[in-house]
Design an enzyme around this catalytic site. Structure first.
Site, mmCIF file in Angstrom:
data_model
loop_
_atom_site.group_PDB
_atom_site.id
_atom_site.type_symbol
_atom_site.label_atom_id
_atom_site.label_comp_id
_atom_site.label_asym_id
_atom_site.label_seq_id
_atom_site.Cartn_x
_atom_site.Cartn_y
_atom_site.Cartn_z
ATOM 1 N N HIS A 94 1.919 6.528 -3.384
ATOM 2 C CA HIS A 94 3.016 7.448 -3.058
ATOM 3 C C HIS A 94 4.265 6.657 -2.711
ATOM 4 C CE1 HIS A 94 1.428 6.330 0.901
ATOM 5 N NE2 HIS A 94 2.648 6.599 1.381
ATOM 6 N N HIS A 97 9.838 2.442 -2.180
ATOM 7 C CA HIS A 97 8.841 1.554 -2.775
ATOM 8 C C HIS A 97 7.502 2.276 -2.824
ATOM 9 C CE1 HIS A 97 8.188 1.276 1.532
ATOM 10 N NE2 HIS A 97 6.927 1.029 1.217
HETATM 11 P P1 2AM Z 1 4.087 4.911 4.437
HETATM 12 O O1 2AM Z 1 5.404 4.783 3.758
HETATM 13 O O2 2AM Z 1 3.259 6.043 3.917
HETATM 14 O O3 2AM Z 1 4.220 4.924 5.941
HETATM 15 C C1 2AM Z 1 5.132 -0.523 5.282
HETATM 16 O O4 2AM Z 1 4.806 0.063 6.490
HETATM 17 C C2 2AM Z 1 4.479 0.206 4.139
HETATM 18 O O5 2AM Z 1 3.062 0.097 4.243
HETATM 19 C C3 2AM Z 1 4.787 1.689 4.057
HETATM 20 O O6 2AM Z 1 4.924 2.036 2.685
HETATM 21 C C4 2AM Z 1 3.565 2.342 4.625
HETATM 22 O O7 2AM Z 1 3.260 3.593 4.085
HETATM 23 C C5 2AM Z 1 2.481 1.373 4.205
HETATM 24 N N1 2AM Z 1 1.291 1.395 5.035
HETATM 25 C C6 2AM Z 1 0.024 1.594 4.597
HETATM 26 N N2 2AM Z 1 -0.838 1.513 5.595
HETATM 27 C C7 2AM Z 1 -0.135 1.273 6.713
HETATM 28 C C8 2AM Z 1 -0.475 1.099 8.077
HETATM 29 N N3 2AM Z 1 -1.747 1.134 8.499
HETATM 30 N N4 2AM Z 1 0.521 0.887 8.945
HETATM 31 C C9 2AM Z 1 1.822 0.839 8.529
HETATM 32 N N5 2AM Z 1 2.198 0.991 7.249
HETATM 33 C C10 2AM Z 1 1.239 1.206 6.350
#
Ligand code: 2AM
Length: 182
Positions: free
Chosen positions: A130, A47
């Site tokens: 991303h 996602h």
């Molecule tokens: P990531 O894939 O780069 O870890 C659920 O955790 C989603 O929210 C993931 O896509 C994650 O990105 C994103 N995300 C953004 N900020 C976050 C945070 N502070 N803590 C956890 N997840 C975060």
């Protein structure tokens, strides 16, 4: 009110790919993911996060949904054509070298609406679009770029993250259509 309704939910808004896009994302990245030395994200969990909300009190989930319904956004198509790496998070990701303007506009609009309608303060980190492909990747990617994957975006989702021993699992709670891409 049931216990399930009032418990806090760890929530985020995301673009959630349709089946054809999901298959293409997997097909074009699987060789690199296999060789990156990290822990791949399951294909059915790929996602793009628009806005991370974190823990939301159960009684505020309805207002979060209301905030999203009020958004007006044109459809658009994303083209994923580059790999990236977050060194501190050790994340290998897939991104767009030229994200179209409606993408950051949608993310910013969601943040504004959520703040206005719910009073919650979402994650203030700058939006870096991303798709996380693998975690625990210790070295920057040294791979040629992928063949471009087009992702037509005609909606977004409110997603719940549930932490399990084997890692977080994401479940779509609700979807919100936007205008179809032209
Ligand atoms: P990531 O894939 O780069 O870890 C659920 O955790 C989603 O929210 C993931 O896509 C994650 O990105 C994103 N995300 C953004 N900020 C976050 C945070 N502070 N803590 C956890 N997840 C975060």
């Amino acid at each position: 009110m049931t216990a399930a309704a009032v418990r806090p939910h760890r929530l985020f808004f995301a673009l959630w790919p349709g089946e054809a896009t999901r298959r293409a994302l997997y097909r074009e990245t699987r060789a690199v993911v296999r060789h990156c030395g990290g822990r791949p994200v399951a294909t059915d969990q790929l996602h793009l996060t628009l806005l991370f909300l974190g823990q939301v009190p159960g009684e505020a989930v309805g207002a979060v949904t209301t905030a999203a319904v009020a958004l007006d956004c044109p459809g658009f198509t994303l083209v994923f054509d580059r790999y990236g790496w977050f060194e501190s998070a050790q994340v290998l990701w897939l991104g767009c070298s030229a994200p179209p303007a409606p993408l950051p506009t949608l993310a910013a609009g969601l943040a504004r609406q959520v703040r206005a309608v719910t009073g919650l303060v979402p994650d203030p980190k700058p939006f870096q679009p991303h798709v996380t492909l693998a975690r625990k990747v210790r070295n920057p990617p040294q791979f040629p770029p992928p063949r471009p994957v087009a992702w037509p975006v005609d909606g977004f989702a409110l997603v719940e993250s549930v932490t399990a021993p084997e890692g977080a699992r994401y479940t779509v709670l609700e979807t919100f259509p936007i205008q179809s891409p032209v």
